[in-house]
Design a protein around this motif. Structure first.
Motif, PDB file in Angstrom:
ATOM      1  N   ILE A   1       0.844  -1.192   0.000  1.00 23.70           N
ATOM      2  CA  ILE A   1       0.000   0.000   0.000  1.00 23.70           C
ATOM      3  C   ILE A   1       0.879   1.243   0.000  1.00 23.70           C
ATOM      4  O   ILE A   1       1.775   1.383   0.834  1.00 23.70           O
ATOM      5  CB  ILE A   1      -0.927   0.008   1.227  1.00 23.70           C
ATOM      6  N   SER A   2       0.617   2.131  -0.956  1.00 21.81           N
ATOM      7  CA  SER A   2       1.391   3.363  -1.037  1.00 21.81           C
ATOM      8  C   SER A   2       1.074   4.273   0.147  1.00 21.81           C
ATOM      9  O   SER A   2      -0.081   4.409   0.553  1.00 21.81           O
ATOM     10  CB  SER A   2       1.068   4.103  -2.339  1.00 21.81           C
ATOM     11  N   LYS A   3       2.106   4.889   0.700  1.00 18.84           N
ATOM     12  CA  LYS A   3       1.906   5.869   1.760  1.00 18.84           C
ATOM     13  C   LYS A   3       1.210   7.095   1.180  1.00 18.84           C
ATOM     14  O   LYS A   3       1.513   7.546   0.087  1.00 18.84           O
ATOM     15  CB  LYS A   3       3.248   6.269   2.384  1.00 18.84           C
ATOM     16  N   MET A   4       0.245   7.615   1.944  1.00 13.16           N
ATOM     17  CA  MET A   4      -0.539   8.751   1.478  1.00 13.16           C
ATOM     18  C   MET A   4      -0.321   9.961   2.390  1.00 13.16           C
ATOM     19  O   MET A   4      -0.054   9.814   3.586  1.00 13.16           O
ATOM     20  CB  MET A   4      -2.022   8.404   1.432  1.00 13.16           C
ATOM     21  N   THR A   5      -0.432  11.143   1.782  1.00 10.63           N
ATOM     22  CA  THR A   5      -0.369  12.395   2.527  1.00 10.63           C
ATOM     23  C   THR A   5      -1.748  13.044   2.498  1.00 10.63           C
ATOM     24  O   THR A   5      -2.400  13.096   1.451  1.00 10.63           O
ATOM     25  CB  THR A   5       0.660  13.357   1.920  1.00 10.63           C
ATOM     26  N   LYS A   6      -2.174  13.515   3.649  1.00 11.04           N
ATOM     27  CA  LYS A   6      -3.478  14.171   3.760  1.00 11.04           C
ATOM     28  C   LYS A   6      -3.291  15.682   3.621  1.00 11.04           C
ATOM     29  O   LYS A   6      -2.445  16.278   4.283  1.00 11.04           O
ATOM     30  CB  LYS A   6      -4.116  13.847   5.109  1.00 11.04           C
ATOM     31  N   TYR A   7      -4.089  16.279   2.739  1.00 16.95           N
ATOM     32  CA  TYR A   7      -4.054  17.721   2.528  1.00 16.95           C
ATOM     33  C   TYR A   7      -5.395  18.317   2.944  1.00 16.95           C
ATOM     34  O   TYR A   7      -6.445  17.874   2.483  1.00 16.95           O
ATOM     35  CB  TYR A   7      -3.789  18.054   1.061  1.00 16.95           C
ATOM     36  N   SER A   8      -5.342  19.296   3.822  1.00 20.13           N
ATOM     37  CA  SER A   8      -6.541  20.027   4.238  1.00 20.13           C
ATOM     38  C   SER A   8      -6.436  21.444   3.686  1.00 20.13           C
ATOM     39  O   SER A   8      -5.455  22.147   3.943  1.00 20.13           O
ATOM     40  CB  SER A   8      -6.650  20.053   5.765  1.00 20.13           C
ATOM     41  N   PHE A   9      -7.441  21.849   2.906  1.00 20.72           N
ATOM     42  CA  PHE A   9      -7.418  23.148   2.252  1.00 20.72           C
ATOM     43  C   PHE A   9      -8.485  24.061   2.846  1.00 20.72           C
ATOM     44  O   PHE A   9      -9.616  23.620   3.081  1.00 20.72           O
ATOM     45  CB  PHE A   9      -7.677  22.998   0.751  1.00 20.72           C
ATOM     46  N   ILE A  10      -8.134  25.293   3.082  1.00 22.55           N
ATOM     47  CA  ILE A  10      -9.079  26.287   3.575  1.00 22.55           C
ATOM     48  C   ILE A  10      -9.202  27.365   2.501  1.00 22.55           C
ATOM     49  O   ILE A  10      -8.216  28.023   2.149  1.00 22.55           O
ATOM     50  CB  ILE A  10      -8.608  26.888   4.913  1.00 22.55           C
ATOM     51  N   LEU A  11     -10.413  27.500   1.963  1.00 19.75           N
ATOM     52  CA  LEU A  11     -10.629  28.362   0.804  1.00 19.75           C
ATOM     53  C   LEU A  11     -11.744  29.352   1.059  1.00 19.75           C
ATOM     54  O   LEU A  11     -12.697  29.071   1.799  1.00 19.75           O
ATOM     55  CB  LEU A  11     -11.011  27.521  -0.423  1.00 19.75           C
ATOM     56  N   LEU A  12     -11.661  30.499   0.403  1.00 19.08           N
ATOM     57  CA  LEU A  12     -12.816  31.385   0.316  1.00 19.08           C
ATOM     58  C   LEU A  12     -13.823  30.759  -0.625  1.00 19.08           C
ATOM     59  O   LEU A  12     -13.465  30.045  -1.568  1.00 19.08           O
ATOM     60  CB  LEU A  12     -12.394  32.762  -0.197  1.00 19.08           C
TER      61      LEU A  12
END
Length: 614
Positions: free
Chosen positions: A2-13
């Motif tokens: 299983i490939s290691k994954m990175t979590k991205y949290s985006f805060i947008l207008l």
């Protein structure tokens, strides 16, 4: 793996979202949630209620008990019920109770079927009999095994018979050492009437719930009115928030996942955008999508893993184990070297697109690989196009020396091999389960798992070493004792640390029953590897014999010979391929995945891209 994954949290207008998603789509590596939620607690709570109220209305609108056999009781409960003030919570509570009752009724009806042969009786009479110093013993045997002489030897009373089985009781004194030729069965929990009365009570409770749910339908107008009011409040709240400068009230949160190998490129591109984001290593709690990363050989078998379900993030990828075993199982079920050549050629034709059949698209290399394995195994098993290679005079003796023929321990060698492979496959599964569960949940929660692994795998290893003479009988004895003691402690005493030891022992006994019956059935399932290969070879030989019968001494007999042989082997190849696909898949999905603890509840990685490619 299983490939290691990175979590991205985006805060947008709010106005940035569409443009941002378009840029993410161009990058083509991020699996991102497309739903948008206000991040403040007030709006999130309102949204949750709105969703629950819609589900409640849908449930209530679909209610229809007009054909229910207990309609009279339902109407009675409906008349006595009142409209609930909180219909959302009420409907959830009542539907949960309804599901619980359905389970109880199913169990009670099963109990009724068990009591049926014993008929109706007065339990108080049985208690009087026990107080008098006598006890009843209950038995059930097939009709043909019932010995009528028992009635002359014992105080026996036949209770019922259905032509196939006989149910009877025997009376004995509590003081005597009673022995009967067959095993006793548990006494019925009560009479048929008692069981039916209990079931009737459950149905009455169910009717009450159904009546109350029908009454709750009267709350639908109020729910719809409240739904509209809260939607208006939410719109007003968001409009008010949009006019303020407080960033936390004006933003939308998006969460995406991408392979960690893309971190450098993604960070560089995201830094160019006017967006605030947080990047962190994904964890099991985040439930990231799953991207498998395997070598060229194993990658061919990833669709088979996907057929069952992707692993969760903390599990092992089962494909590296599935690949070689599925290939071996397929080859053994085919069991014919000639058919392996046909599969190799067919796979090559599919890969080169000489044959264009939609269902085989992209599977050419896999088909050729399975064909090569079938050819190799077919040589070892000594069969090609239904011909017994071991008996053929034109086959070199050196090739015959590697063929598996004859018997081993009084059983066909090929059948012993199939069972041996099954034992190894299940032991491997148990080992993977112990390691995987320990990594996920800790050693303390898996002491019982390690105990079973030590008992079964350790016992097999000790038996093998003793059988081939590496271990003396004295060392074997002490090794068996050590394994038995340690395993027993893990299985029966420390299976759940901190719990009552008596409860642990009971749990261990139940686990022992399940393991004993389950493992035996699992191992015997692998005999199909031998049976399918044998059946395919015999059918191929039968078509050859039919062809030889019409061939005769020459003339035009070769025409029907060719037709019979080609048509017969074509049918046999098709049937063998079907069996060789389904049964190895069954051995993997049922026997292996069950014993390895594989869940398969993960979500496949599906990045947002401009063009989808398989």
């Amino acid at each position: 793996m299983i490939s290691k994954m990175t979590k991205y949290s985006f805060i947008l207008l709010s106005g940035q979202t569409d443009d941002f998603l378009s840029k993410i789509q161009e990058l083509g590596v991020m699996d991102i949630t497309r739903s948008r939620k206000p991040v403040d607690e007030n709006s999130a709570r309102t949204l949750d209620w709105i969703a629950e109220s819609r589900r409640t209305v849908e449930i209530l609108e679909k209610l229809d008990y007009s054909n229910d056999p207990n309609l009279a009781d339902i109407h009675k409960a409906y008349k006595n019920a009142i409209v609930p003030e909180d219909a959302v919570s009420f409907v959830k509570e009542q539907t949960d109770a309804l599901e619980t009752l359905r389970g109880s009724i199913t169990a009670a009806e099963n109990e009724l079927r068990l009591r049926a042969p014993w008929g109706n009786f007065d339990s108080s009479h049985l208690k009087k009999l026990a107080l008098s110093g006598y006890e009843l013993h209950y038995y059930s045997v097939p009709q043909k095994k019932f010995d009528e002489s028992w009635e002359a030897q014992y105080p026996l009373q036949v209770i019922s018979s259905d032509g196939k089985n006989v149910w009877f009781v025997v009376v004995s004194s509590k003081d005597e050492d009673f022995v009967f030729p067959i095993a006793e069965i548990p006494a019925p929990g009560g009479s048929i009437d008692e069981a039916q009365e209990y079931i009737d009570g459950l149905y009455y409770q169910m009717s009450g719930i159904k009546g109350r749910l029908l009454r709750a339908k009267d709350a639908i107008p109020a729910l719809n009115e409240e739904y509209g009011r809260r939607m208006s409040e939410l719109d007003l709240y968001l409009a008010s928030a949009a006019s303020q400068k407080a960033a936390e009230d004006m933003v939308t949160l998006l969460v995406g996942f991408a392979p960690s190998s893309e971190d450098g490129r993604l960070s560089e591109e995201l830094d160019k955008m006017d967006v605030l984001y947080i990047a962190e290593a994904a964890t099991e709690h985040d439930n990231p999508p799953i991207k498998l990363r395997n070598n060229r050989f194993v990658k061919m078998f990833e669709p088979l893993t996907g057929m069952y379900g992707m692993p969760v993030y903390s599990e092992f990828d089962p494909t590296p184990v599935l690949a070689p075993f599925f290939m071996l199982f397929f080859a053994m079920c085919m069991g014919d070297a000639g058919y392996g050549i046909i599969l190799m050629l067919f796979g090559l034709a599919v890969h080169k697109k000489w044959i264009n059949i939609g269902m085989f698209k992209g599977l050419g290399p896999l088909i050729s690989t399975l064909g090569a394995a079938t050819f190799a195994v077919g040589i070892i098993l000594g069969t090609a196009f239904g011909v017994n290679l071991y008996e053929a005079s034109w086959v070199p003796q050196g090739l015959k020396n590697i063929m598996l023929v004859g018997e081993l321990g009084g059983y066909p060698t090929q059948m012993v091999l199939a069972v041996g492979i099954g034992v190894f496959h299940i032991c491997l599964a148990m080992t993977i389960k112990a390691i995987g569960y320990t990594r996920r949940f800790g050693f303390k929660a898996n002491i019982s798992t390690w105990g079973w692994l030590l008992l079964i795998v350790g016992g097999i290893i000790i038996a093998a070493l003793s059988f081939i003479g590496i271990m003396s009988s004295e060392i074997t004895k002490w090794a068996v004792i050590a394994i038995g003691v340690i395993s027993a402690l893990g299985i029966y005493v420390f299976n759940t640390p901190g719990r009552n030891p008596l409860v642990n022992i009971g749990s261990g006994l139940w686990d022992t029953y399940n393991m004993a019956t389950g493992l035996l059935g699992d191992v015997l399932s692998y005999i199909r590897l031998y049976a399918l290969g044998l059946a395919g070879g015999m059918l191929g030989a039968a078509f050859n014999n039919l062809g030889n019968m019409v061939l005769g001494d020459g003339g035009f007999g070769w025409i029907p010979f060719v037709i019979i042989v080609i048509l017969g082997h074509t049918i046999n190849v098709a049937m063998s391929c079907l069996g060789a696909f389904v049964h190895p898949l069954r051995l993997t999905f049922v026997e292996y995945f069950k014993n390895s603890g594989y869940e398969g509840k993960g979500t496949k990685y599906n990045p947002l891209t401009l063009t989808k490619t398989e």
